[in-house]
Write a protein that holds these residues in place. Structure first.
Motif, PDB file in Angstrom:
ATOM      1  N   THR A   1       0.859  -1.108   0.116  1.00  0.00           N
ATOM      2  CA  THR A   1      -0.010   0.109   0.054  1.00  0.00           C
ATOM      3  C   THR A   1       0.667   1.152   0.118  1.00  0.00           C
ATOM      4  OG1 THR A   1      -0.147  -0.167   2.392  1.00  0.00           O
ATOM      5  CG2 THR A   1      -1.866  -1.082   1.298  1.00  0.00           C
ATOM      6  N   THR A   2       0.477   2.519  -0.684  1.00  0.00           N
ATOM      7  CA  THR A   2       1.286   3.532  -0.825  1.00  0.00           C
ATOM      8  C   THR A   2       0.434   4.942  -0.244  1.00  0.00           C
ATOM      9  OG1 THR A   2       0.459   4.114  -2.829  1.00  0.00           O
ATOM     10  CG2 THR A   2       2.451   2.936  -2.710  1.00  0.00           C
ATOM     11  N   GLU A   3       1.021   5.821   0.170  1.00  0.00           N
ATOM     12  CA  GLU A   3       0.806   7.122   0.705  1.00  0.00           C
ATOM     13  C   GLU A   3       1.518   8.171   0.469  1.00  0.00           C
ATOM     14  OE1 GLU A   3      -0.587   9.129   4.986  1.00  0.00           O
ATOM     15  OE2 GLU A   3       0.461   7.002   4.982  1.00  0.00           O
ATOM     16  N   ALA A   4       1.117   9.381   0.080  1.00  0.00           N
ATOM     17  CA  ALA A   4       1.787  10.440  -0.410  1.00  0.00           C
ATOM     18  C   ALA A   4       1.347  11.671   0.775  1.00  0.00           C
ATOM     19  CB  ALA A   4       1.535  10.979  -1.615  1.00  0.00           C
ATOM     20  N   VAL A   5       2.289  12.545   1.585  1.00  0.00           N
ATOM     21  CA  VAL A   5       2.069  13.490   2.441  1.00  0.00           C
ATOM     22  C   VAL A   5       2.825  14.550   2.022  1.00  0.00           C
ATOM     23  CG1 VAL A   5       1.593  11.657   4.105  1.00  0.00           C
ATOM     24  CG2 VAL A   5       4.104  12.593   3.929  1.00  0.00           C
ATOM     25  N   GLY A   6       3.616  14.688   0.861  1.00  0.00           N
ATOM     26  CA  GLY A   6       4.472  15.789   0.588  1.00  0.00           C
ATOM     27  C   GLY A   6       5.596  16.340   1.857  1.00  0.00           C
ATOM     28  N   GLY A   7       5.242  17.671   1.977  1.00  0.00           N
ATOM     29  CA  GLY A   7       6.390  18.176   3.030  1.00  0.00           C
ATOM     30  C   GLY A   7       5.796  18.319   4.238  1.00  0.00           C
ATOM     31  N   MET A   8       4.532  17.688   4.430  1.00  0.00           N
ATOM     32  CA  MET A   8       3.735  18.344   6.049  1.00  0.00           C
ATOM     33  C   MET A   8       4.259  17.361   7.094  1.00  0.00           C
ATOM     34  SD  MET A   8      -0.300  18.369   4.540  1.00  0.00           S
ATOM     35  CE  MET A   8      -0.148  17.054   3.787  1.00  0.00           C
ATOM     36  N   LYS A   9       4.844  16.307   6.778  1.00  0.00           N
ATOM     37  CA  LYS A   9       5.761  15.628   7.973  1.00  0.00           C
ATOM     38  C   LYS A   9       7.087  15.429   7.671  1.00  0.00           C
ATOM     39  CE  LYS A   9       1.060  12.940   8.675  1.00  0.00           C
ATOM     40  NZ  LYS A   9       0.501  11.696   8.906  1.00  0.00           N
ATOM     41  N   PRO A  10       7.729  16.289   7.984  1.00  0.00           N
ATOM     42  CA  PRO A  10       9.583  16.257   7.697  1.00  0.00           C
ATOM     43  C   PRO A  10       9.983  15.461   9.027  1.00  0.00           C
ATOM     44  CG  PRO A  10       8.681  18.516   8.713  1.00  0.00           C
ATOM     45  CD  PRO A  10       7.519  17.872   8.438  1.00  0.00           C
ATOM     46  N   ALA A  11      10.885  14.758   8.742  1.00  0.00           N
ATOM     47  CA  ALA A  11      11.896  14.022   9.737  1.00  0.00           C
ATOM     48  C   ALA A  11      12.574  15.075  10.390  1.00  0.00           C
ATOM     49  CB  ALA A  11      12.867  13.187   8.909  1.00  0.00           C
ATOM     50  N   ASP A  12      12.948  16.287   9.727  1.00  0.00           N
ATOM     51  CA  ASP A  12      13.880  17.057  10.659  1.00  0.00           C
ATOM     52  C   ASP A  12      13.153  18.790  10.093  1.00  0.00           C
ATOM     53  OD1 ASP A  12      15.641  18.996  11.641  1.00  0.00           O
ATOM     54  OD2 ASP A  12      17.329  17.935  10.852  1.00  0.00           O
ATOM     55  N   PRO A  13      12.625  19.284  11.130  1.00  0.00           N
ATOM     56  CA  PRO A  13      11.779  20.746  10.778  1.00  0.00           C
ATOM     57  C   PRO A  13      12.597  21.604  10.497  1.00  0.00           C
ATOM     58  CG  PRO A  13      11.348  19.935  13.058  1.00  0.00           C
ATOM     59  CD  PRO A  13      12.220  18.856  12.588  1.00  0.00           C
ATOM     60  N   THR A  14      14.043  21.623  10.755  1.00  0.00           N
ATOM     61  CA  THR A  14      14.723  22.651  10.520  1.00  0.00           C
ATOM     62  C   THR A  14      15.088  23.194   9.241  1.00  0.00           C
ATOM     63  OG1 THR A  14      16.815  21.530  10.719  1.00  0.00           O
ATOM     64  CG2 THR A  14      15.733  22.294  12.867  1.00  0.00           C
ATOM     65  N   ASN A  15      15.056  24.430   8.799  1.00  0.00           N
ATOM     66  CA  ASN A  15      15.301  25.119   7.418  1.00  0.00           C
ATOM     67  C   ASN A  15      16.848  24.839   7.010  1.00  0.00           C
ATOM     68  OD1 ASN A  15      12.550  25.244   6.684  1.00  0.00           O
ATOM     69  ND2 ASN A  15      12.593  27.250   7.873  1.00  0.00           N
ATOM     70  N   THR A  16      17.404  23.904   7.073  1.00  0.00           N
ATOM     71  CA  THR A  16      18.791  23.702   6.714  1.00  0.00           C
ATOM     72  C   THR A  16      18.913  22.611   5.314  1.00  0.00           C
ATOM     73  OG1 THR A  16      19.076  21.971   8.133  1.00  0.00           O
ATOM     74  CG2 THR A  16      19.435  24.080   9.019  1.00  0.00           C
ATOM     75  N   PRO A  17      20.039  22.800   4.648  1.00  0.00           N
ATOM     76  CA  PRO A  17      20.153  21.785   3.507  1.00  0.00           C
ATOM     77  C   PRO A  17      20.344  20.260   4.270  1.00  0.00           C
ATOM     78  CG  PRO A  17      21.588  23.698   3.223  1.00  0.00           C
ATOM     79  CD  PRO A  17      20.832  23.990   4.655  1.00  0.00           C
ATOM     80  N   THR A  18      20.786  20.168   5.298  1.00  0.00           N
ATOM     81  CA  THR A  18      21.005  18.764   5.847  1.00  0.00           C
ATOM     82  C   THR A  18      19.762  18.221   6.157  1.00  0.00           C
ATOM     83  OG1 THR A  18      22.841  19.379   6.581  1.00  0.00           O
ATOM     84  CG2 THR A  18      21.871  17.549   7.704  1.00  0.00           C
ATOM     85  N   ALA A  19      18.682  19.278   6.689  1.00  0.00           N
ATOM     86  CA  ALA A  19      17.283  18.574   7.068  1.00  0.00           C
ATOM     87  C   ALA A  19      16.563  18.429   5.875  1.00  0.00           C
ATOM     88  CB  ALA A  19      16.628  19.800   7.941  1.00  0.00           C
ATOM     89  N   TRP A  20      16.667  19.474   4.641  1.00  0.00           N
ATOM     90  CA  TRP A  20      15.730  19.022   3.663  1.00  0.00           C
ATOM     91  C   TRP A  20      16.333  17.778   3.002  1.00  0.00           C
ATOM     92  CZ3 TRP A  20      17.463  24.644   1.861  1.00  0.00           C
ATOM     93  CH2 TRP A  20      16.859  25.612   2.598  1.00  0.00           C
ATOM     94  N   ALA A  21      17.561  17.520   2.882  1.00  0.00           N
ATOM     95  CA  ALA A  21      17.837  16.186   2.283  1.00  0.00           C
ATOM     96  C   ALA A  21      17.524  14.964   3.371  1.00  0.00           C
ATOM     97  CB  ALA A  21      19.573  15.951   2.288  1.00  0.00           C
TER      98      ALA A  21
END
Length: 235
Positions: free
Chosen positions: A205-225
């Motif tokens: 089964t699959t699910e798509a949530v976009g950017g609403m549930k980030p693993a790291d909420p900080t706005n840094t390149p490392t968090a984005w990766a």
């Protein structure tokens, strides 16, 4: 006359005694009896004393005719019984204790091919799986994610009762609609990998949530990766 007859008997008896003695057949026990008889004859009345025998009595005695010796056959000897041929000695318990070693060379059996090992069926859920990471604004699987996907595939084949849930994510950059569609494509890319390797759709089964549930909420390149990912959950 009576004395003459007695003397004649004595003379005849002496001749017989000599003949028998010469043959070695007289029994020595008869000698005393003969001497006693001769003494009785010498005391008969009217008999002449010794040395006054008549001329007939004093006549020279004829030589005794030797009686031919009778050959005595030797006793029969027992017929020797032929001995049986030497029989082979009976084998004893000690002679048959040693094993008989065959001189025929035996060919070792050909090695048989071992069957492939059966898959190990697991009854519990495996450990948590690392996230499948993606490049910026991309839904293509990277080479570094292949090792994680292969391990999940092995677990699915070993336990047919296992199922997985795929959840696609994106970073916080871009619009909400764009990030939602990108996360759906990323989840579909992982699902297609398992379908291509024999796992049916019914187990995924699959699910798509976009950017609403980030693993790291900080706005840094490392968090984005870290947020550009697909999570795999065991069901």
């Amino acid at each position: 006359m009576a004395s003459t007859t007695g003397n004649a008997r004595l003379a005849l008896g002496g001749l017989l005694l000599l003949g028998i003695a010469d043959l070695g057949l007289i029994n020595l026990k008869l000698a005393p009896e003969y001497a006693e008889e001769q003494a009785k004859q010498s005391h008969v009345p009217g008999a002449r004393p010794e040395g006054t025998t008549s001329a007939k009595a004093s006549a020279p005695r004829p030589p005794a005719t030797p009686t031919p010796s009778v050959a005595v056959a030797p006793p029969p000897q027992p017929t020797p019984t032929p001995e049986p041929p030497n029989a082979a000695p009976e084998p004893t318990a000690t002679t048959s204790a040693l094993p008989v070693v065959s001189a025929v060379a035996t060919t070792p059996p050909a090695p048989t091919a071992e069957p492939p090992p059966a898959p190990v069926v697991s009854t519990g859920k495996p450990a948590a799986v690392s996230d499948i990471l993606f490049e910026i604004d991309s839904n293509l699987l990277t080479l570094s994610s292949k090792s994680t996907l292969d391990e999940v595939l092995k677990q699915l084949k070993a336990n047919p009762s296992l199922r997985i849930h795929l959840r696609g994510h994106s970073d916080q950059l871009g619009s909400r609609e764009h990030n939602l569609e990108l996360s759906r494509k990323r989840a579909a890319a992982v699902e297609n990998f398992f379908h291509a390797n024999g796992i049916p759709h019914s187990r995924i089964t699959t699910e798509a949530v976009g950017g609403m549930k980030p693993a790291d909420p900080t706005n840094t390149p490392t968090a984005w990766a870290r947020n550009r990912r697909v999570e795999i959950e065991w069901r």
